[in-house]
Write an enzyme that holds these catalytic residues in place. Structure first.
Site, PDB file in Angstrom:
ATOM      1  N   LYS A  55       0.842  -1.205   0.000  1.00  0.00           N
ATOM      2  CA  LYS A  55       0.000   0.000   0.000  1.00  0.00           C
ATOM      3  C   LYS A  55       0.875   1.253   0.000  1.00  0.00           C
ATOM      4  CE  LYS A  55      -3.098  -0.150   3.157  1.00  0.00           C
ATOM      5  NZ  LYS A  55      -3.885  -0.036   4.415  1.00  0.00           N
ATOM      6  N   LYS A  81       3.249  -2.167  11.290  1.00  0.00           N
ATOM      7  CA  LYS A  81       1.937  -2.126  11.969  1.00  0.00           C
ATOM      8  C   LYS A  81       2.164  -2.544  13.414  1.00  0.00           C
ATOM      9  CE  LYS A  81      -2.379  -1.346  10.521  1.00  0.00           C
ATOM     10  NZ  LYS A  81      -2.787  -0.558   9.329  1.00  0.00           N
ATOM     11  N   GLY A 130      -3.181   5.834  13.441  1.00  0.00           N
ATOM     12  CA  GLY A 130      -4.371   5.157  13.941  1.00  0.00           C
ATOM     13  C   GLY A 130      -4.803   3.980  13.091  1.00  0.00           C
ATOM     14  N   ASP A 131      -5.711   3.192  13.639  1.00  0.00           N
ATOM     15  CA  ASP A 131      -6.361   2.078  12.957  1.00  0.00           C
ATOM     16  C   ASP A 131      -7.562   1.733  13.846  1.00  0.00           C
ATOM     17  OD1 ASP A 131      -5.645   0.011  10.572  1.00  0.00           O
ATOM     18  OD2 ASP A 131      -6.569  -1.103  12.218  1.00  0.00           O
ATOM     19  N   THR A 161      -8.931   8.367   4.680  1.00  0.00           N
ATOM     20  CA  THR A 161      -9.112   6.985   4.231  1.00  0.00           C
ATOM     21  C   THR A 161     -10.463   6.820   3.552  1.00  0.00           C
ATOM     22  OG1 THR A 161      -7.818   6.308   6.147  1.00  0.00           O
ATOM     23  CG2 THR A 161      -8.950   4.580   4.920  1.00  0.00           C
ATOM     24  N   ASN A 182     -14.074   5.624  11.814  1.00  0.00           N
ATOM     25  CA  ASN A 182     -13.423   6.699  11.056  1.00  0.00           C
ATOM     26  C   ASN A 182     -13.577   6.501   9.550  1.00  0.00           C
ATOM     27  OD1 ASN A 182     -10.480   7.218   9.611  1.00  0.00           O
ATOM     28  ND2 ASN A 182     -11.273   8.971  10.782  1.00  0.00           N
ATOM     29  N   SER A 190      -1.142  10.584   5.698  1.00  0.00           N
ATOM     30  CA  SER A 190      -0.143  10.543   6.764  1.00  0.00           C
ATOM     31  C   SER A 190       1.221  10.948   6.220  1.00  0.00           C
ATOM     32  CB  SER A 190      -0.042   9.143   7.353  1.00  0.00           C
ATOM     33  OG  SER A 190      -1.037   8.932   8.335  1.00  0.00           O
TER      34      SER A 190
HETATM   35  N1  LIG Z   1      -7.889   4.582  10.245  1.00  0.00           N
HETATM   36  C1  LIG Z   1      -7.152   4.561   9.156  1.00  0.00           C
HETATM   37  O1  LIG Z   1      -6.368   5.493   8.866  1.00  0.00           O
HETATM   38  C2  LIG Z   1      -7.243   3.387   8.251  1.00  0.00           C
HETATM   39  C3  LIG Z   1      -7.995   2.256   8.581  1.00  0.00           C
HETATM   40  N2  LIG Z   1      -8.056   1.211   7.696  1.00  0.00           N
HETATM   41  C4  LIG Z   1      -8.865   0.027   7.995  1.00  0.00           C
HETATM   42  O2  LIG Z   1     -10.247   0.401   7.978  1.00  0.00           O
HETATM   43  C5  LIG Z   1     -10.996  -0.464   8.842  1.00  0.00           C
HETATM   44  C6  LIG Z   1     -11.759   0.381   9.860  1.00  0.00           C
HETATM   45  O3  LIG Z   1     -10.828   1.136  10.597  1.00  0.00           O
HETATM   46  P1  LIG Z   1     -11.245   2.494  11.373  1.00  0.00           P
HETATM   47  O4  LIG Z   1     -12.477   3.055  10.771  1.00  0.00           O
HETATM   48  O5  LIG Z   1     -10.021   3.328  11.462  1.00  0.00           O
HETATM   49  O6  LIG Z   1     -11.548   1.923  12.832  1.00  0.00           O
HETATM   50  P2  LIG Z   1     -12.625   2.422  13.909  1.00  0.00           P
HETATM   51  O7  LIG Z   1     -12.205   1.805  15.196  1.00  0.00           O
HETATM   52  O8  LIG Z   1     -12.826   3.873  13.827  1.00  0.00           O
HETATM   53  O9  LIG Z   1     -13.975   1.716  13.400  1.00  0.00           O
HETATM   54  C7  LIG Z   1     -14.001   0.323  13.207  1.00  0.00           C
HETATM   55  C8  LIG Z   1     -15.419  -0.041  12.800  1.00  0.00           C
HETATM   56  O10 LIG Z   1     -15.427  -1.406  12.404  1.00  0.00           O
HETATM   57  C9  LIG Z   1     -16.256  -2.125  13.306  1.00  0.00           C
HETATM   58  N3  LIG Z   1     -15.638  -3.415  13.621  1.00  0.00           N
HETATM   59  C10 LIG Z   1     -14.406  -3.618  14.146  1.00  0.00           C
HETATM   60  N4  LIG Z   1     -14.200  -4.934  14.321  1.00  0.00           N
HETATM   61  C11 LIG Z   1     -15.343  -5.555  13.900  1.00  0.00           C
HETATM   62  C12 LIG Z   1     -15.764  -6.907  13.828  1.00  0.00           C
HETATM   63  N5  LIG Z   1     -14.943  -7.893  14.214  1.00  0.00           N
HETATM   64  N6  LIG Z   1     -16.996  -7.168  13.348  1.00  0.00           N
HETATM   65  C13 LIG Z   1     -17.813  -6.163  12.928  1.00  0.00           C
HETATM   66  N7  LIG Z   1     -17.476  -4.857  12.961  1.00  0.00           N
HETATM   67  C14 LIG Z   1     -16.254  -4.573  13.445  1.00  0.00           C
HETATM   68  C15 LIG Z   1     -16.345  -1.284  14.568  1.00  0.00           C
HETATM   69  O11 LIG Z   1     -17.518  -1.631  15.295  1.00  0.00           O
HETATM   70  P3  LIG Z   1     -17.416  -1.728  16.927  1.00  0.00           P
HETATM   71  O12 LIG Z   1     -17.370  -0.316  17.393  1.00  0.00           O
HETATM   72  O13 LIG Z   1     -18.663  -2.456  17.332  1.00  0.00           O
HETATM   73  O14 LIG Z   1     -16.167  -2.496  17.235  1.00  0.00           O
HETATM   74  C16 LIG Z   1     -16.392   0.111  13.974  1.00  0.00           C
HETATM   75  O15 LIG Z   1     -17.668   0.421  13.500  1.00  0.00           O
HETATM   76  C17 LIG Z   1      -9.962  -1.415   9.466  1.00  0.00           C
HETATM   77  O16 LIG Z   1      -9.872  -2.593   8.667  1.00  0.00           O
HETATM   78  C18 LIG Z   1      -8.652  -0.634   9.338  1.00  0.00           C
HETATM   79  O17 LIG Z   1      -7.525  -1.501   9.355  1.00  0.00           O
HETATM   80  C19 LIG Z   1      -7.418   1.217   6.484  1.00  0.00           C
HETATM   81  C20 LIG Z   1      -6.664   2.310   6.127  1.00  0.00           C
HETATM   82  C21 LIG Z   1      -6.493   3.437   6.986  1.00  0.00           C
HETATM   83  N1  LIG Z   2      -4.247   2.261   9.480  1.00  0.00           N
HETATM   84  C1  LIG Z   2      -3.737   2.698   8.419  1.00  0.00           C
HETATM   85  C2  LIG Z   2      -3.169   4.080   8.332  1.00  0.00           C
HETATM   86  C3  LIG Z   2      -1.685   3.988   8.567  1.00  0.00           C
HETATM   87  C4  LIG Z   2      -0.985   5.344   8.632  1.00  0.00           C
HETATM   88  O1  LIG Z   2      -1.640   6.391   8.427  1.00  0.00           O
HETATM   89  O2  LIG Z   2       0.212   5.304   8.905  1.00  0.00           O
HETATM   90  C5  LIG Z   2      -3.671   1.795   7.224  1.00  0.00           C
HETATM   91  O3  LIG Z   2      -3.168   2.223   6.162  1.00  0.00           O
HETATM   92  O4  LIG Z   2      -4.130   0.632   7.343  1.00  0.00           O
END
Ligand SMILES: NC(=O)C1=CN([C@@H]2O[C@H](COP(=O)(O)OP(=O)(O)OC[C@H]3O[C@@H](n4cnc5c(N)ncnc54)[C@H](OP(=O)(O)O)[C@@H]3O)[C@@H](O)[C@H]2O)C=CC1
Ligand SMILES: N=C(CCC(=O)O)C(=O)O
Length: 447
Positions: free
Chosen positions: A114, A126, A165-166, A209, A240, A379
Site C-alpha cells: 500500500k 503495523k 491510527g487504525d 481513508t 473513522n 499521513s
Molecule cells: N484509520 C485509518 O487510517 C485506516 C484504517 N483502515 C482500515 O479500515 C478499517 C476500519 O478502521 P477504522 O475506521 O479506522 O476503525 P474504527 O475503530 O474507527 O472503526 C471500526 C469499525 O469497524 C467495526 N468493527 C471492528 N471490528 C469488527 C468486527 N470484528 N466485526 C464487525 N465490525 C467490526 C467497529 O464496530 P465496533 O465499534 O462495534 O467495534 C467500527 O464500527 C480497518 O480494517 C482498518 O484496518 C485502512 C486504512 C487506513
Molecule cells: N491504518 C492505516 C493508516 C496507517 C498510517 O496512516 O500510517 C492503514 O493504512 O491501514
C-alpha cells in the site's frame, strides 16, 4: 506456475502456518507476483518475495496498567517492522481484543505494498495491542496509552518508524501516545501521524481513508463512463473510515443505505443524509454509542442485529469495518442484486472466495491496499508538512490526496489490465506495489 506458487506457500506455511490471516494476505500476493517474477530475470535467484514475507523485526512487549478501581491489568503490545527498503516503517496501531501476531503481520505486509503504491517514501509496519478501548474511561485509555508508549518509544522515531491510527486508535489515543513520547524523548517531532490540528496534524487526515476509498471507486466508475450520481451505496462499519466514506458518497451524489458495527447494521431506505451522518458522528465519536441507537432517533430505519449489510440491494459496496467481513456467499448476493463495484475501505475485508466471485462476475473490485491507501498517503503528506514545518490548506491536501488516488488507479490499470479489457485490480496493485520495493531491496543487497 501452480507448482511454483504451491512450493513457495508451503515454505511460508512451514514458518507461519499457525497465522491464518498472515497466510491469507501472503497467498493473494504470491498468486499474482510470482508469475511476474518468473517473467523478469532481474529477480531470479534473489529469493526476493520470501525476504519480503519475513518481517525485518517483530517486537512484543508487556503492557501493565491500572483501571479506575485500582485493579491491575496486563495486555500484550506489538510493533511489526516489516520492510524499510523505501522509507521508514509506516503503519497504524490497532487496539482490539482480536489483535495478535498473525493479524498484525497481515496488516504490516499489506502496508508494504500500500505504502509503495502511494509513491511516497514510506516503508511498511503495523502495531497495536489486545487492549479493548470499548467501555473504558478516558482516564483508563490514557493510562493504557502512556504505559504502551513507555515501551514502544524505544523502537520508533520520525526517521525510523511512524505509527498512526487504525481500529480502536483515533484522535484521543494518538493524543495520549504523542504526549508520553514527547515527555520521554523531550522532542517535538512527526513521530506519529493523525495528530491534532493544533499540534502538527494535517488537515484532511481524519477524512482521508474514507475520502480516498470513494475517490478510487469513482475512478473505477469513471473508467466505465459511470459515477456515484444516483447510486445506492452499502457501507459497513461506522468508525473513522466508514463515516467519511459516507460523507464523500453524499458529496458525489450517491445515497448511503447502511452503516454497521459489531452489533449489527442499520438500513435506512430513505438514505443516511448529511444531518443523519452528523448524528452518527456524534453518536460514535463523542458519545461512544452503538449503531443500533440510530433507530431510536430515526424510527423509519431498521436495525438488523448481528448481521452484515451485504443482503441489502445496492449498486456499490464499501466494506469499511474489518478483515474477512464479506465472504463468498455475501459476494454472490451482492452480484445477484446488481452490484457493479466493490471498493475496500477496510484491510482485507473480502475473503478469497468473495474476491474470486467478483472476478468471475467481472465486476469492478478494488483491494484495500489500493483503495484504502488514502489514509497512509495523507499521513505521508502530514510527515512532509512536519518536515517543512508548514501546514497546507484543506484544498491543497485534498487535491494531493485525489491526485494520489488517481495515480494508484492508473498503476493498477498498467499492471492489471487483461486481454479482454477487464482490470484485475488485485493483480495490478500487488505487482505495482512489489516492483518499487523489490528494486530497492536488490539495490541494497542481502540484508
Ligand atoms: N484509520 C485509518 O487510517 C485506516 C484504517 N483502515 C482500515 O479500515 C478499517 C476500519 O478502521 P477504522 O475506521 O479506522 O476503525 P474504527 O475503530 O474507527 O472503526 C471500526 C469499525 O469497524 C467495526 N468493527 C471492528 N471490528 C469488527 C468486527 N470484528 N466485526 C464487525 N465490525 C467490526 C467497529 O464496530 P465496533 O465499534 O462495534 O467495534 C467500527 O464500527 C480497518 O480494517 C482498518 O484496518 C485502512 C486504512 C487506513
Ligand atoms: N491504518 C492505516 C493508516 C496507517 C498510517 O496512516 O500510517 C492503514 O493504512 O491501514
Amino acid at each position: 506456475m501452480e507448482a511454483k506458487i504451491k512450493a513457495f506457500m508451503d515454505e511460508v506455511k512451514t514458518r507461519n502456518g499457525h497465522e491464518p490471516e498472515f497466510i491469507q494476505a501472503v497467498q493473494e500476493v504470491a498468486e499474482t507476483v510470482i508469475p511476474y517474477i518468473v517473467k523478469h530475470d532481474i529477480y531470479h535467484g534473489k529469493n526476493i518475495l520470501l525476504r519480503m514475507v519475513e518481517p525485518e523485526r517483530l517486537i512484543s512487549f508487556r503492557v501493565a496498567w491500572v483501571d479506575d478501581d485500582g485493579d491491575i491489568h496486563v495486555n500484550r503490545g506489538y510493533r511489526v517492522q516489516m520492510n524499510s527498503a523505501i522509507g521508514p516503517y509506516k503503519g497504524g496501531l490497532r487496539f482490539h481484543p482480536t489483535v495478535n501476531a498473525s493479524v498484525l503481520k497481515f496488516l504490516a505486509f499489506e502496508q508494504v505494498f500500500k505504502n509503495s503504491l502511494t509513491t511516497l517514501p514510506m516503508g511498511g509496519g503495523k502495531g497495536g495491542s489486545d487492549f479493548d478501548p470499548k467501555g473504558k474511561s478516558d482516564d483508563e485509555v490514557m493510562r493504557f496509552c502512556h504505559a504502551f508508549m513507555l515501551e514502544l518509544n524505544r523502537h520508533i522515531g520520525p526517521n525510523t518508524d511512524v505509527p498512526a491510527g487504525d481500529i480502536g486508535v483515533g484522535a484521543r489515543e494518538i493524543g495520549f501516545l504523542f504526549g508520553m513520547y514527547k515527555k520521554i524523548r523531550n522532542e517535538f517531532t512527526g513521530v506519529l501521524t493523525g495528530k491534532g490540528r493544533s499540534w502538527g496534524g494535517s488537515l484532511i487526515r481524519p477524512e482521508a481513508t474514507g475520502y480516498g476509498t470513494v475517490y478510487f471507486a469513482d475512478s473505477m466508475l469513471k473508467g466505465k463512463g459511470d459515477s456515484f450520481k444516483g447510486k445506492n451505496v452499502v457501507i459497513s462499519g461506522s468508525g473513522n473510515v466508514a463515516q467519511y466514506a459516507a460523507e464523500k458518497v453524499l458529496q458525489l451524489g450517491g445515497k448511503v443505505l447502511t452503516l454497521s458495527d459489531s452489533g449489527g447494521y442499520i438500513y435506512d431506505k430513505d438514505g443516511i443524509d448529511a444531518d443523519k451522518l452528523a448524528f452518527v458522528m456524534d453518536l460514535k465519536n463523542n458519545r461512544r454509542g452503538r449503531i443500533s441507537e440510530y433507530t431510536d432517533k430515526y424510527a423509519s430505519a431498521e436495525f438488523h442485529k448481528r448481521k452484515t449489510p451485504w443482503e441489502v440491494t445496492c449498486d456499490v459496496a464499501l466494506p469499511c469495518a474489518t478483515q474477512n467481513e464479506l465472504n463468498g456467499d455475501d459476494a454472490v448476493v451482492l452480484i445477484k442484486n446488481g452490484c457493479v463495484a466493490v471498493a475496500e475501505g477496510a484491510n482485507m475485508p473480502s475473503t478469497p472466495e468473495a474476491i474470486h466471485a467478483f472476478h468471475e462476475a467481472k465486476i469492478l473490485f478494488a483491494p484495500g491496499k489500493a483503495s484504502n491507501a488514502g489514509g497512509v498517503a495523507t499521513s505521508g503528506l502530514e510527515m512532509s508538512q512536519n518536515s517543512l514545518r508548514i501546514s497546507w490548506t484543506r484544498e491543497e491536501v485534498d487535491d494531493r490526496l485525489k491526485g494520489i488516488m488517481e495515480d494508484i488507479h492508473d498503476s493498477c490499470i498498467e499492471y492489471g489490465k487483461e486481454a479482454d479489457g477487464y482490470c484485475n485490480y488485485v493483480k495490478g496493485a500487488n505487482i505495482a506495489g512489489f516492483v518499487k520495493v523489490a528494486d530497492a531491496m536488490l539495490a541494497q543487497g542481502v540484508i
